[in-house]
Write an enzyme that holds these catalytic residues in place. Structure first.
Site, PDB file in Angstrom:
ATOM      1  N   GLN A  27      70.978   4.515 -64.378  1.00 60.69           N
ATOM      2  CA  GLN A  27      69.572   4.511 -64.794  1.00 60.69           C
ATOM      3  C   GLN A  27      69.199   3.308 -65.668  1.00 60.69           C
ATOM      4  O   GLN A  27      68.045   2.913 -65.681  1.00 60.69           O
ATOM      5  CB  GLN A  27      69.247   5.794 -65.575  1.00 60.69           C
ATOM      6  N   TYR A  54      82.582   7.468 -64.794  1.00 59.68           N
ATOM      7  CA  TYR A  54      81.132   7.299 -64.890  1.00 59.68           C
ATOM      8  C   TYR A  54      80.718   5.997 -64.202  1.00 59.68           C
ATOM      9  O   TYR A  54      81.140   4.900 -64.596  1.00 59.68           O
ATOM     10  CB  TYR A  54      80.668   7.289 -66.355  1.00 59.68           C
ATOM     11  N   GLU A 295      64.017  10.488 -81.004  1.00 56.97           N
ATOM     12  CA  GLU A 295      63.585  11.893 -81.141  1.00 56.97           C
ATOM     13  C   GLU A 295      64.803  12.788 -81.388  1.00 56.97           C
ATOM     14  O   GLU A 295      64.814  13.618 -82.296  1.00 56.97           O
ATOM     15  CB  GLU A 295      62.849  12.335 -79.877  1.00 56.97           C
ATOM     16  N   ASN A 296      65.827  12.580 -80.596  1.00 60.72           N
ATOM     17  CA  ASN A 296      66.993  13.468 -80.667  1.00 60.72           C
ATOM     18  C   ASN A 296      67.735  13.360 -82.006  1.00 60.72           C
ATOM     19  O   ASN A 296      68.235  14.357 -82.530  1.00 60.72           O
ATOM     20  CB  ASN A 296      67.953  13.173 -79.509  1.00 60.72           C
TER      21      ASN A 296
HETATM   22  P1  NDP Z   1      71.901  16.413 -72.066  1.00 54.90           P
HETATM   23  O1  NDP Z   1      72.066  17.773 -71.498  1.00 54.90           O
HETATM   24  O2  NDP Z   1      71.381  16.328 -73.449  1.00 54.90           O
HETATM   25  O3  NDP Z   1      70.962  15.582 -71.068  1.00 54.90           O
HETATM   26  C1  NDP Z   1      70.583  14.282 -71.399  1.00 54.90           C
HETATM   27  C2  NDP Z   1      69.397  13.854 -70.527  1.00 54.90           C
HETATM   28  O4  NDP Z   1      68.240  14.649 -70.852  1.00 54.90           O
HETATM   29  C3  NDP Z   1      69.007  12.423 -70.812  1.00 54.90           C
HETATM   30  O5  NDP Z   1      69.781  11.498 -70.092  1.00 54.90           O
HETATM   31  C4  NDP Z   1      67.545  12.430 -70.410  1.00 54.90           C
HETATM   32  O6  NDP Z   1      67.462  12.394 -68.986  1.00 54.90           O
HETATM   33  C5  NDP Z   1      67.088  13.800 -70.895  1.00 54.90           C
HETATM   34  N1  NDP Z   1      66.641  13.755 -72.288  1.00 54.90           N
HETATM   35  C6  NDP Z   1      67.401  13.597 -73.409  1.00 54.90           C
HETATM   36  N2  NDP Z   1      66.645  13.634 -74.513  1.00 54.90           N
HETATM   37  C7  NDP Z   1      65.392  13.827 -74.107  1.00 54.90           C
HETATM   38  C8  NDP Z   1      64.168  13.968 -74.791  1.00 54.90           C
HETATM   39  N3  NDP Z   1      64.111  13.928 -76.121  1.00 54.90           N
HETATM   40  N4  NDP Z   1      63.047  14.172 -74.057  1.00 54.90           N
HETATM   41  C9  NDP Z   1      63.086  14.228 -72.718  1.00 54.90           C
HETATM   42  N5  NDP Z   1      64.226  14.097 -72.004  1.00 54.90           N
HETATM   43  C10 NDP Z   1      65.379  13.901 -72.693  1.00 54.90           C
HETATM   44  O7  NDP Z   1      73.271  15.639 -72.112  1.00 54.90           O
HETATM   45  P2  NDP Z   1      74.174  15.003 -70.930  1.00 54.90           P
HETATM   46  O8  NDP Z   1      74.273  15.914 -69.775  1.00 54.90           O
HETATM   47  O9  NDP Z   1      73.699  13.620 -70.711  1.00 54.90           O
HETATM   48  O10 NDP Z   1      75.586  14.984 -71.654  1.00 54.90           O
HETATM   49  C11 NDP Z   1      75.757  14.200 -72.849  1.00 54.90           C
HETATM   50  C12 NDP Z   1      77.065  13.451 -72.770  1.00 54.90           C
HETATM   51  O11 NDP Z   1      78.146  14.372 -72.625  1.00 54.90           O
HETATM   52  C13 NDP Z   1      77.226  12.515 -71.552  1.00 54.90           C
HETATM   53  O12 NDP Z   1      76.598  11.273 -71.749  1.00 54.90           O
HETATM   54  C14 NDP Z   1      78.716  12.392 -71.461  1.00 54.90           C
HETATM   55  O13 NDP Z   1      79.168  11.432 -72.398  1.00 54.90           O
HETATM   56  C15 NDP Z   1      79.180  13.781 -71.867  1.00 54.90           C
HETATM   57  N6  NDP Z   1      79.468  14.626 -70.684  1.00 54.90           N
HETATM   58  C16 NDP Z   1      80.774  15.055 -70.510  1.00 54.90           C
HETATM   59  C17 NDP Z   1      81.125  15.815 -69.413  1.00 54.90           C
HETATM   60  C18 NDP Z   1      82.533  16.256 -69.241  1.00 54.90           C
HETATM   61  O14 NDP Z   1      82.871  16.780 -68.166  1.00 54.90           O
HETATM   62  N7  NDP Z   1      83.382  16.071 -70.200  1.00 54.90           N
HETATM   63  C19 NDP Z   1      80.129  16.192 -68.391  1.00 54.90           C
HETATM   64  C20 NDP Z   1      78.795  15.726 -68.690  1.00 54.90           C
HETATM   65  C21 NDP Z   1      78.498  14.989 -69.805  1.00 54.90           C
HETATM   66  P3  NDP Z   1      66.220  11.760 -68.169  1.00 54.90           P
HETATM   67  O15 NDP Z   1      65.376  10.965 -69.114  1.00 54.90           O
HETATM   68  O16 NDP Z   1      66.862  10.935 -67.106  1.00 54.90           O
HETATM   69  O17 NDP Z   1      65.506  12.942 -67.592  1.00 54.90           O
END
Ligand code: NDP
Length: 321
Positions: A27, A54, A295-296
């Protein structure tokens, strides 16, 4: 930002950390990567998560390039990577934790990250076809060679983690010290029940993932899948059912008045909720733009607002963890 010990390990991690899954390379490019990492670091984040798999290594490459440009002091931040899925199709290079794969793959990750060592190294999944003893020895050797400082597991069964700890103790090897499990309002059971003995009895740390259920818990999917969101990514089509499930969306809608009362956005509310759990060492956040990071990061202002009454209201919506 506050910092918590990674379980009973000496190292401390920021309560909120920053990960690269989906976003880096798929992205966002180098400029956004650098800007988001800088926004997180400026807010006090000291831990940045990655994995070999990744974007097939490209997320590590981008993080390495950003770190190079950001010129932060190495002691001021932690980087992780995770090994298991592999980048090549050979029989010893996919879905494995065998010794050859682990010892060779860490070198590829370090090269892409442009680092001498990662702070945390995870076995990204369990590998039932490799003896746990072999994996424990290989992870110990990686640490002994100075290529990682701590090692841990991701989404392993508690019984396998306990076995790995027992093997390491028996041979006086570096033990795994942290798990990387999913944990959010929809996914509470495993973290709260399955892993409890590992956290409680062994002081295992945790770096929890998908705190916003891929964005669902921000409320952004309440009226369908917005353009430019994770849910709109073709390669993540499998996520769309979860992001448009009406029962899940109703729960998110029910949460909104609670967040409003607190003066928090739904994202901030959902992130701060994760930090209520004392067995969470750090909540790994993800973002596709700087505004989301900003924000987060403010979620930490709401951690103390979760009174027993608020927690009871949440339980009525999501059930008890
Ligand atoms: P989240 O569930 O928090 O999702 C993050 C996504 O939500 C963002 O990329 C964005 O996506 C959206 N988002 C985040 N903040 C906001 C906001 N304030 N307003 C609107 N949309 C928002 O976390 P992830 O699933 O990304 O997981 C976090 C981290 O955990 C990963 O980066 C990775 O490092 C780790 N991970 C580890 C795994 C494992 O198997 N060990 C598996 C998955 C993740 P968008 O804008 O594109 O909609």
């Amino acid at each position: 930002m506050k910092y918590r010990h990674l379980g009973k390990a000496g190292i401390q991690v920021s309560e909120l950390s920053f990960g690269s899954w989906v976003t880096f390379h798929t992205q966002v490019g180098i400029e956004s990567t650098q800007a988001m990492m800088a926004a997180a670091y400026d807010a006090g984040v000291n831990f940045f998560d990655n994995a070999e798999t990744y974007a097939a290594g490209e997320a590590e490459r981008l993080m390495g390039a950003a770190l190079k440009k950001l010129c932060w002091r190495r002691g001021s931040y932690l980087v992780s990577t995770k090994l298991f899925w592999g980048l090549h199709a050979g029989p010893n290079e996919r879905n494995t934790l065998n010794r050859k794969y682990l010892l060779e793959s860490i070198d590829g990750s370090l090269k892409r990250l442009q680092l001498d060592y990662v702070d945390l190294l995870f076995c990204h999944r369990a590998d039932p076809s490799t003896p746990i003893e072999e994996t424990v020895w290989a992870m110990h050797n990686i640490i002994e060679r100075g290529k990682a400082l701590y090692w841990g597991t991701s989404e392993w069964e508690a019984a396998d983690i306990l076995l790995a700890i027992e093997i390491a103790e028996r041979h006086h090897l570096h033990k795994p010290v942290m798990e990387q499990p999913i944990y959010n309002l929809f996914e509470q059971h495993r973290f709260c029940k399955g892993y409890l003995p590992v956290y409680k009895d062994h002081g295992y740390g945790s770096t929890t993932w998908s705190p916003l259920a891929s964005g669902l818990l921000t409320g952004k999917y309440n009226d369908g899948i917005p353009d430019g969101s994770r849910g709109a990514l073709k390669e993540l089509g499998w996520l769309q059912d979860q992001l448009t499930d009406s029962e899940r969306l109703n729960r998110v809608a029910a949460l909104k008045p609670l967040a409003d009362r607190m003066g928090a956005s739904l994202a901030q509310f959902s992130l701060a909720w994760c930090l209520q759990n004392p067995y969470v060492s750090t909540v790994l956040t993800g973002a596709s733009r700087v505004e989301q990071v900003q924000e987060n990061m403010q979620a930490i202002d709401f951690v103390d607002s979760f009174t027993p009454d608020v927690m009871s209201e949440i339980e009525l919506i999501f059930g008890v963890g």
